[in-house]
Design a protein around this motif. Structure first.
Motif, PDB file in Angstrom:
ATOM      1  N   ARG A  23       1.080  -1.037  -0.072  1.00  0.00           N
ATOM      2  CA  ARG A  23       0.029   0.079  -0.083  1.00  0.00           C
ATOM      3  C   ARG A  23       0.615   1.253   0.004  1.00  0.00           C
ATOM      4  NH1 ARG A  23      -3.237   0.687   5.002  1.00  0.00           N
ATOM      5  NH2 ARG A  23      -1.409   1.567   5.736  1.00  0.00           N
ATOM      6  N   GLY A  24       2.015   1.439   0.685  1.00  0.00           N
ATOM      7  CA  GLY A  24       2.943   2.177   0.653  1.00  0.00           C
ATOM      8  C   GLY A  24       3.552   2.612  -0.603  1.00  0.00           C
ATOM      9  N   GLN A  25       3.503   1.765  -1.465  1.00  0.00           N
ATOM     10  CA  GLN A  25       4.353   1.946  -2.876  1.00  0.00           C
ATOM     11  C   GLN A  25       3.637   2.496  -3.849  1.00  0.00           C
ATOM     12  OE1 GLN A  25       5.928  -1.927  -3.399  1.00  0.00           O
ATOM     13  NE2 GLN A  25       7.711  -1.786  -1.644  1.00  0.00           N
ATOM     14  N   ARG A  26       2.378   2.725  -3.534  1.00  0.00           N
ATOM     15  CA  ARG A  26       1.329   3.397  -4.782  1.00  0.00           C
ATOM     16  C   ARG A  26       0.277   4.317  -4.318  1.00  0.00           C
ATOM     17  NH1 ARG A  26       1.299  -1.240  -6.919  1.00  0.00           N
ATOM     18  NH2 ARG A  26       2.851  -2.034  -5.423  1.00  0.00           N
ATOM     19  N   PRO A  27      -0.312   4.947  -4.913  1.00  0.00           N
ATOM     20  CA  PRO A  27      -1.467   5.763  -4.552  1.00  0.00           C
ATOM     21  C   PRO A  27      -2.683   4.909  -3.899  1.00  0.00           C
ATOM     22  CG  PRO A  27      -1.203   6.029  -6.738  1.00  0.00           C
ATOM     23  CD  PRO A  27      -0.087   5.061  -6.515  1.00  0.00           C
ATOM     24  N   PHE A  28      -2.613   4.333  -2.748  1.00  0.00           N
ATOM     25  CA  PHE A  28      -3.810   3.156  -2.692  1.00  0.00           C
ATOM     26  C   PHE A  28      -4.716   4.351  -2.306  1.00  0.00           C
ATOM     27  CE2 PHE A  28      -6.204   1.202   0.600  1.00  0.00           C
ATOM     28  CZ  PHE A  28      -6.382   0.026  -0.177  1.00  0.00           C
ATOM     29  N   TRP A  29      -4.879   5.120  -1.741  1.00  0.00           N
ATOM     30  CA  TRP A  29      -6.220   5.936  -1.191  1.00  0.00           C
ATOM     31  C   TRP A  29      -6.806   6.638  -2.502  1.00  0.00           C
ATOM     32  CZ3 TRP A  29      -8.650   3.970   2.654  1.00  0.00           C
ATOM     33  CH2 TRP A  29      -7.555   3.440   3.702  1.00  0.00           C
ATOM     34  N   ALA A  30      -5.973   7.129  -3.401  1.00  0.00           N
ATOM     35  CA  ALA A  30      -6.512   7.697  -4.511  1.00  0.00           C
ATOM     36  C   ALA A  30      -7.049   6.513  -5.350  1.00  0.00           C
ATOM     37  CB  ALA A  30      -5.265   8.064  -5.371  1.00  0.00           C
ATOM     38  N   GLY A  31      -6.625   5.459  -5.478  1.00  0.00           N
ATOM     39  CA  GLY A  31      -7.160   4.466  -6.283  1.00  0.00           C
ATOM     40  C   GLY A  31      -8.503   4.019  -5.717  1.00  0.00           C
ATOM     41  N   LEU A  32      -8.462   3.672  -4.222  1.00  0.00           N
ATOM     42  CA  LEU A  32      -9.780   3.539  -3.768  1.00  0.00           C
ATOM     43  C   LEU A  32     -10.912   4.305  -3.715  1.00  0.00           C
ATOM     44  CD1 LEU A  32     -10.939   1.227  -1.929  1.00  0.00           C
ATOM     45  CD2 LEU A  32     -10.423   2.622  -0.095  1.00  0.00           C
ATOM     46  N   LEU A  33     -10.563   5.897  -3.677  1.00  0.00           N
ATOM     47  CA  LEU A  33     -11.595   6.505  -3.677  1.00  0.00           C
ATOM     48  C   LEU A  33     -12.481   6.755  -5.451  1.00  0.00           C
ATOM     49  CD1 LEU A  33     -10.273   9.341  -1.511  1.00  0.00           C
ATOM     50  CD2 LEU A  33     -12.611   8.012  -1.017  1.00  0.00           C
ATOM     51  N   THR A  34     -11.323   6.784  -6.256  1.00  0.00           N
ATOM     52  CA  THR A  34     -11.634   6.577  -7.612  1.00  0.00           C
ATOM     53  C   THR A  34     -12.502   5.617  -8.087  1.00  0.00           C
ATOM     54  OG1 THR A  34      -9.651   7.695  -8.310  1.00  0.00           O
ATOM     55  CG2 THR A  34     -10.777   6.804 -10.012  1.00  0.00           C
ATOM     56  N   LEU A  35     -12.144   4.119  -7.669  1.00  0.00           N
ATOM     57  CA  LEU A  35     -12.992   3.081  -7.616  1.00  0.00           C
ATOM     58  C   LEU A  35     -14.357   3.193  -6.858  1.00  0.00           C
ATOM     59  CD1 LEU A  35     -11.418  -0.329  -7.714  1.00  0.00           C
ATOM     60  CD2 LEU A  35     -13.348  -0.001  -6.203  1.00  0.00           C
TER      61      LEU A  35
END
Length: 168
Positions: A23-35
């Motif tokens: 999770r720390g190596q990618r924009p996790f929260w951005a992907g989750l909110l967009t999804l």
């Protein structure tokens, strides 16, 4: 049981640590909110709302457009997770699709999907990978960090004043 096998608690702890690293190596929260922003945009044009005996159908003539926008937002969310090098493109595309969803699909899924996709796209554009932790020097002491300007040569240029150059 052998000494090498992990118990359930150790396996869960190991999974949590590996997920936290992933999770720390990618924009996790951005992907989750967009999804999550794509889901109401896809759902509401095809939903039926029942109030007593009255059924209200939210279908519009642009139902297929809403479906396409929602699916694209979900795909962009997964792209942010699994192709973090394309995060800026995915973020800009998510922002544009969120803006288009205002007009096409019931005010962007009644503003819920619009806001989630807009915030997710903004987070994706602004996310930057962290710097790897610095390794201490061979003797164990970290190198000191010197604050201030780095001067080359013997001193400041004669042609400049406090780092600003004169025009002309």
């Amino acid at each position: 049981m052998s000494a090498e096998s992990l118990g359930p608690r150790d396996r869960i702890g190991s999974w949590r640590r590996s997920f936290r690293t992933w999770r720390g190596q990618r924009p996790f929260w951005a992907g989750l909110l967009t999804l999550l922003g794509g889901l109401p945009i896809m759902y509401f044009p095809y939903a039926n709302l029942t109030l007593g005996q009255l059924t209200v159908r939210m279908a519009t003539t642009a139902g297929s457009g809403s479906l396409i926008i929602g699916v694209l937002l979900v795909v962009l969310g997964f792209t942010m997770w699994f192709q973090s090098t394309a995060r800026v493109f995915a973020g800009v595309a998510a922002i544009l699709l969120a803006l288009v969803s205002l007009v096409v699909s019931n005010f962007g899924g009644f503003l819920v999907g619009f806001l989630l996709a807009l915030i997710g796209g903004g987070l994706s554009v602004s996310w930057a990978p962290g710097a790897p932790p610095t390794q201490p020097a061979a003797d164990g002491d970290p190198e000191p960090v010197i604050a201030g300007p780095v001067l080359s040569g013997t001193g400041l240029d004669d042609d400049s004043t406090n780092g600003r150059h004169r025009a002309g």
